[in-house]
Design an enzyme around this catalytic site. Structure first.
Site, PDB file in Angstrom:
ATOM      1  N   ASP A   1       0.874  -1.180   0.000  1.00 27.96           N
ATOM      2  CA  ASP A   1       0.000   0.000   0.000  1.00 27.96           C
ATOM      3  C   ASP A   1       0.906   1.225   0.000  1.00 27.96           C
ATOM      4  O   ASP A   1       1.925   1.223  -0.680  1.00 27.96           O
ATOM      5  CB  ASP A   1      -0.950  -0.039   1.197  1.00 27.96           C
ATOM      6  CG  ASP A   1      -2.244   0.726   0.952  1.00 27.96           C
ATOM      7  OD1 ASP A   1      -2.170   1.828   0.382  1.00 27.96           O
ATOM      8  OD2 ASP A   1      -3.319   0.248   1.323  1.00 27.96           O
TER       9      ASP A   1
ATOM     10  N   HIS B   1       1.355   2.229  -3.314  1.00 26.17           N
ATOM     11  CA  HIS B   1       0.347   3.089  -3.929  1.00 26.17           C
ATOM     12  C   HIS B   1       0.808   4.537  -3.970  1.00 26.17           C
ATOM     13  O   HIS B   1       0.440   5.286  -4.875  1.00 26.17           O
ATOM     14  CB  HIS B   1      -0.980   2.984  -3.171  1.00 26.17           C
ATOM     15  CG  HIS B   1      -1.645   1.647  -3.291  1.00 26.17           C
ATOM     16  ND1 HIS B   1      -1.397   0.777  -4.316  1.00 26.17           N
ATOM     17  CD2 HIS B   1      -2.550   1.022  -2.489  1.00 26.17           C
ATOM     18  CE1 HIS B   1      -2.125  -0.316  -4.163  1.00 26.17           C
ATOM     19  NE2 HIS B   1      -2.826  -0.194  -3.046  1.00 26.17           N
TER      20      HIS B   1
END
Length: 518
Positions: free
Chosen positions: A256, A290
């Protein structure tokens, strides 16, 4: 001879005292029953070593080379966990080992949850350091998390335990989070602590967020390597509602966001009202993730005074990402980003996204988020999209400046629902679009902007519903078809002055009657 004898005795005494002091300060877990061949769960042995050190006023819990199997480790004040080179701590994936539940925070909401793998509550002077490895064995946690979304998934005992511990937690904005009732624990989560150090270690396979200080003061994370595979919500370093945070010399590749700054979610975050403030992030490399450095979207307690410098993002989805949504509330302000290299960015290099969740305009209340006073300089980037500023109609992104940027991207800059935005000496080479697209913005300055490789048939700059624009100091390169295109008649107070436009085929196009050009 007498003096030599006295010196010898004195040095011997000092050596003895030094060894005694060392013995008092260091607590080898092997002496408390831990096994370094993973043959035995050593949670209790580690706890006994911590208790002994704490009783003596503090000390270092020492892990020599070997592999240790353990459950959660709870630190106390004045305790250092030292994981030597060659030592590996492997955390059990038996969920029962992380009971009873403890006070925690999960994505900005205060809950009782599984114990974090490393946990401390209201402690001071704590550290996790060394050249060893800690492995969270997160796959079982990830698989169980995914299974919760399966149709007719059976309810587990852990969900019932969670429900009993959190029956008074009300989160109307995200009721499914509480109803679902199975929240994976963070890897390292000190709560309400002072003087926290995480140094040198390598971290693998976190069940959830990896380094996640909450409500802490004076936090240092340095020289840490974090490696999580593609996995749900395994952010790297997430200091939430802390102050005086120093992150440096880290190498992060996760499932993430690499580094995320947060301060609570929606009504729960506003109720606590503890900002994230006075953070420095420097000399870090970020690979898979991300975002390289992300602020939000849980920023309801506000984020203030953040300095990011001397970092490299290579292969992240985004570089610098600031995100929120209507209903969050909170202010993000006083952000400085300088001296950054971004490579192979899959989405935006820089993004301000106030519509992380798409909603209709609302009256301005305490639930309305605010982005303002953010400044970027000395940045190079290549990848997909250069910059996106996407505010909300009732609260535009305000007072953002860019100095000395060089970006080679597929698409250029988009500014929408903003106020007082400046670009100085910014070169955006976009292969598919205009380099600068400005829409619904009041107060825009474009100073010395350019593209290094014009796109046939595409303008350098487009504007729509723009007021109070000043375009100056620009020297477009040969092959620029259109310098500025106005796409509607309600753009006003647009001034073009002091530009070198000899290489431009068409200076102005579209609805240009409200433009003042020299």
């Amino acid at each position: 001879m007498k003096k030599l004898l006295q010196l010898f005795l004195a040095s011997s005494i000092l050596c003895f005292l030094g060894n005694a002091l060392f013995a008092q300060q260091y607590y080898n877990v092997l002496n408390f029953g831990a096994k370094r061949d993973s043959s035995k769960l050593c949670t209790q042995a580690i706890k006994n070593a911590i208790d002994a050190a704490s009783k003596a006023g503090g000390g270092t819990i020492y892990f020599p080379a070997g592999k240790y199997l353990t459950g959660p480790i709870h630190l106390k004040s004045n305790i250092t966990i030292f994981i030597d080179a060659g030592a590996e701590l492997h955390f059990s994936d038996d969920f029962d080992n992380y009971l009873p539940m403890v006070e925690s925070r999960w994505e900005g909401t205060d809950v009782q949850n599984f114990s974090p793998l490393f946990y401390a509550y209201k402690a001071e002077n704590i550290a996790i350091r060394g050249r060893g490895i800690i492995d969270g064995h997160g796959k079982k946690w990830w698989d169980f998390h995914h299974g919760l979304y399966a149709k007719n998934a059976p309810r587990s005992k852990w969900q019932d335990i969670f429900a009993a511990n959190n029956k008074n937690v009300i989160m109307p904005e995200v009721p499914d989070m509480i109803q679902r009732g199975f929240l994976r624990p963070p890897f390292i989560q000190p709560m309400y602590c002072k003087n926290v150090l995480v140094e040198g270690i390598t971290i693998h396979n976190s069940p959830f967020w990896t380094v996640n200080p909450e409500f802490c003061e004076n936090v240092t994370v340095t020289g840490v390597t974090i490696q999580n595979p593609v996995s749900p919500n395994t952010d790297g370093i997430n200091p939430e509602s802390c102050r005086y945070v120093h992150i440096s010399n880290c190498h992060i590749s996760v499932g993430d966001d690499c580094i995320t700054i947060k301060s609570g979610k929606d009504s729960a975050g506003r109720k606590m009202n503890v900002p994230a403030e006075n953070y420095t992030i420097t000399n870090c490399t970020m690979l898979s993730g991300h975002g390289g450095v992300v602020i939000g979207s849980e920023m309801s307690g506000s984020v203030k005074k953040i300095a990011i410098s001397n970092c490299i993002f290579d292969g992240t989805d985004r570089g610098i990402r600031i995100k929120t949504a209507r209903g969050r509330g909170g202010v993000v302000e006083d952000i400085r980003v300088d001296n950054i290299i971004m490579k192979n960015i899959r989405q935006q290099a820089i993004v301000f996204d106030m519509q992380y969740t798409k909603t209709a305009p609302q009256p301005v209340t305490e639930k309305t988020p605010i982005f303002r006073d953010c400044h970027f300089s000395n940045i190079t980037a290549d990848g997909n999209e250069a910059i996106l500023i996407d505010g909300i109609e009732e609260m535009p992104v305000e007072n953002v400046t860019f100095h000395d940027l060089r970006m080679d991207m597929q698409t250029g800059v988009t500014v929408r629902n903003a106020k007082n935005i400046e670009f100085h000496q910014v070169a955006i080479t976009a292969k598919k679009t205009a380099s600068f697209s400005i829409e619904n913005t009041a107060g825009i300055e474009l100073d010395g902007v350019k593209t290094l490789q014009p796109v046939a048939g595409k303008p350098l700059i487009t504007m729509k519903s723009v007021t109070d624009a000043f375009v100056h100091g620009c020297s477009p390169v040969k092959g620029t078809d259109v310098f500025l295109q106005i796409n509607n008649v309600d753009s006003t107070e647009i001034v073009i002055k002091g530009n070198n436009l000899k290489n431009v085929k068409t200076i102005l196009s579209g609805d240009t009657k409200n433009i003042k050009a020299d």
